[in-house]
Scaffold this active site. Sequence first.
Site, PDB file in Angstrom:
ATOM      1  N   ARG A   1      34.601   4.151 -10.959  1.00 30.25           N
ATOM      2  CA  ARG A   1      34.149   4.264  -9.557  1.00 30.25           C
ATOM      3  C   ARG A   1      32.896   5.133  -9.470  1.00 30.25           C
ATOM      4  O   ARG A   1      32.089   4.973  -8.571  1.00 30.25           O
ATOM      5  CB  ARG A   1      35.257   4.889  -8.690  1.00 30.25           C
ATOM      6  CG  ARG A   1      36.469   3.992  -8.560  1.00 30.25           C
ATOM      7  CD  ARG A   1      37.602   4.747  -7.934  1.00 30.25           C
ATOM      8  NE  ARG A   1      37.934   5.948  -8.702  1.00 30.25           N
ATOM      9  CZ  ARG A   1      38.804   6.877  -8.310  1.00 30.25           C
ATOM     10  NH1 ARG A   1      39.418   6.759  -7.142  1.00 30.25           N
ATOM     11  NH2 ARG A   1      39.045   7.924  -9.074  1.00 30.25           N
TER      12      ARG A   1
ATOM     13  N   VAL B   1       0.838  -1.203   0.000  1.00 29.84           N
ATOM     14  CA  VAL B   1       0.000   0.000   0.000  1.00 29.84           C
ATOM     15  C   VAL B   1       0.873   1.252   0.000  1.00 29.84           C
ATOM     16  O   VAL B   1       2.078   1.194   0.240  1.00 29.84           O
ATOM     17  CB  VAL B   1      -0.965   0.017   1.214  1.00 29.84           C
ATOM     18  CG1 VAL B   1      -1.942  -1.144   1.126  1.00 29.84           C
ATOM     19  CG2 VAL B   1      -0.188  -0.025   2.521  1.00 29.84           C
TER      20      VAL B   1
ATOM     21  N   THR C   1       2.595   4.785   1.030  1.00 31.76           N
ATOM     22  CA  THR C   1       3.145   5.356   2.266  1.00 31.76           C
ATOM     23  C   THR C   1       3.550   6.807   1.971  1.00 31.76           C
ATOM     24  O   THR C   1       4.726   7.157   2.002  1.00 31.76           O
ATOM     25  CB  THR C   1       4.380   4.556   2.736  1.00 31.76           C
ATOM     26  OG1 THR C   1       5.295   4.406   1.609  1.00 31.76           O
ATOM     27  CG2 THR C   1       4.023   3.184   3.244  1.00 31.76           C
TER      28      THR C   1
ATOM     29  N   SER D   1       5.875  -2.289   0.713  1.00 33.72           N
ATOM     30  CA  SER D   1       5.846  -0.819   0.768  1.00 33.72           C
ATOM     31  C   SER D   1       7.166  -0.321   1.335  1.00 33.72           C
ATOM     32  O   SER D   1       7.821  -1.008   2.117  1.00 33.72           O
ATOM     33  CB  SER D   1       4.738  -0.348   1.711  1.00 33.72           C
ATOM     34  OG  SER D   1       3.478  -0.729   1.245  1.00 33.72           O
TER      35      SER D   1
ATOM     36  N   ALA E   1      21.369  15.697 -16.237  1.00 33.41           N
ATOM     37  CA  ALA E   1      20.859  16.928 -15.626  1.00 33.41           C
ATOM     38  C   ALA E   1      19.423  17.134 -16.107  1.00 33.41           C
ATOM     39  O   ALA E   1      19.064  16.739 -17.214  1.00 33.41           O
ATOM     40  CB  ALA E   1      21.726  18.109 -16.039  1.00 33.41           C
TER      41      ALA E   1
ATOM     42  N   CYS F   1       8.433   8.671  -5.236  1.00 34.88           N
ATOM     43  CA  CYS F   1       9.358   8.044  -4.274  1.00 34.88           C
ATOM     44  C   CYS F   1      10.501   8.921  -3.783  1.00 34.88           C
ATOM     45  O   CYS F   1      10.732   8.997  -2.580  1.00 34.88           O
ATOM     46  CB  CYS F   1       9.936   6.774  -4.881  1.00 34.88           C
ATOM     47  SG  CYS F   1       8.682   5.525  -5.144  1.00 34.88           S
TER      48      CYS F   1
END
Length: 487
Positions: free
Chosen positions: A273, A100, A102, A141, A281, A289
Amino acid sequence: MSADALANGDHKKVVRRITCVGAGYVGGPTCAMIANKCPHITVTVVDMNQAKIDEWNSDSLPIFEPGLEEIVMKCRGTNLFFSSDVPQAIRDADLIFISVNTPTKMYGKGKGMAPDLKYVESVARSIAEHAEGPKIVVEKSTVPVKAAESILSILRDAQRTNNNLTFQVLSNPEFLAEGTAMRDLSNPDRVLIGGEDSEEGAKAVAALVEVYESWVPRERIITTNTWSSELSKLVANAFLAQRISSINSVSAICEATGADVSEVAHAVGFDTRIGNKFLNASVGFGGSCFQKDVLSLVYLCESLHLNKAAEYWHGVIEINNWQRRRFADKIVAELFNTVAGKKIAVFGFAFKKNTGDTRESSAIHVCKHLMEEQANLHIYDPKVTESQMRSELAIESSEKNVTKLVTVHSDPYEAAKDAHAVVILTEWDEFKTYDYSRIFNSMVHPAALFDGRLLLKKKEMESIGFRFFGIGTAPNHLTRVGFAATP
Ligand SMILES: NC(=O)c1ccc[n+]([C@@H]2O[C@H](COP(=O)([O-])OP(=O)(O)OC[C@H]3O[C@@H](n4cnc5c(N)ncnc54)[C@H](O)[C@@H]3O)[C@@H](O)[C@H]2O)c1
Ligand SMILES: O=c1ccn([C@@H]2O[C@H](COP(=O)(O)OP(=O)(O)O[C@H]3O[C@H](CO)[C@@H](O)[C@H](O)[C@H]3O)[C@@H](O)[C@H]2O)c(=O)[nH]1
């Protein structure tokens, strides 16, 4: 799964029935993938939103993801089911995913920072109420560290009155990105499973590992303790968002000096690295998220009195907001300091390409700033519906303003006709293929093109006649050799 099977560690193919609570961007695609890869498992996706379930059961699915429809059409009715009967699905399941939403909490303590866990808690309570036997409960979630403890407390309380109940709570965060969800699910970089450090915990972890092993190589399935798994999800998103804010901060340096952000990203990313991914950009990251999860990490740091760490991660959000504002201000400045009453074509409203999702899209923020300046916005996006655009903008502005200032088009050429400027806000591939000479000829001159996604070639656009402004691209007088940038 029988109580004996879980207790004896006889986990071979013990997961036969999976229920997923939450039929959204994660629950739908994830369960479609499991059903497709595990024909021996019956997967039921449930949601309290009946309209959404009806859509999952129709020919027009509630979300667009390349490759999703084919799998849903193949598995639906065989071993993949969509239902709103949450209690029955809980009773039937061996393993229950909590998938669900969050969202960032918009009230009370932690307002604007902490994730709102009320939906997760309500699922835990439903499981406690309806479970009749042992269950593995899996946090899919994205949650803060220690959320599993709260879920377990609720479930353990139910055990006091029913001896048949045993629960294990696992953390199995999802790393799919929208637009590439099916590809990410079928070939994940890793699957992460966190469990309780106990014999029962290990058995539950093994049962979930077995589900993923049907298609994911074992070495890519990482198992950790529960708290490491929960934290890793927040940290992964924070690192990704930080990379975008880093390159976006560099884009501002490029615009002021004559360096080119694409060239800098290319040169820097060649270092193995550092790596070359996620260095594009842009007008700022969006999506449901990144902002939410970085804020959740900041809130966690603050709760632990780690103020320097909180400040550090908050910088990622500050740069993102600054980048959006900087871009909007640039548009106004370059259109002779006023956009009032001017037609501006906006190409792209989704938060990224290949999705119709607009949650936290940078386009919303740029449009809002331009509406405050009384610009007439003419928006085109290949996947976002008109009602979706209008409702997102009405939250930021007002319905009256949206009605007055916003027109939505289904043809980009119509959107650009008689406009003073075209503004690119989403990285849709089709924007690269348009006939920009035709667009230029239909616009008010001088015609400006603001590329917030670095999709177009500056020289090409300038040779057509556009005044061209790209994120991280300096004006021509700065790029001439011999120019000394003033700090
Ligand atoms: N969207 C992504 O790309 C993505 C990727 C990885 C992780 N996540 C995380 O996964 C979680 C879900 O995200 P999403 O984008 O799928 O959300 P979403 O809003 O698309 O879907 C969540 C669904 O849960 C349903 N729901 C809420 N409470 C319920 C309840 N008590 N009973 C039944 N149904 C209930 C809602 O009706 C909604 O349909 C979030 O924590 C998110 O941070 C999302
Ligand atoms: O170099 C880049 C890469 C991305 N973006 C933007 O960043 C945002 C997020 O993009 P992306 O990460 O591709 O999409 P999401 O669907 O938000 O996926 C992120 O968030 C998910 C939810 O937690 C995680 O599961 C994924 O791993 C994580 O990539 C979008 O606005 C992109 O346009 C950039 O500006 N520059």
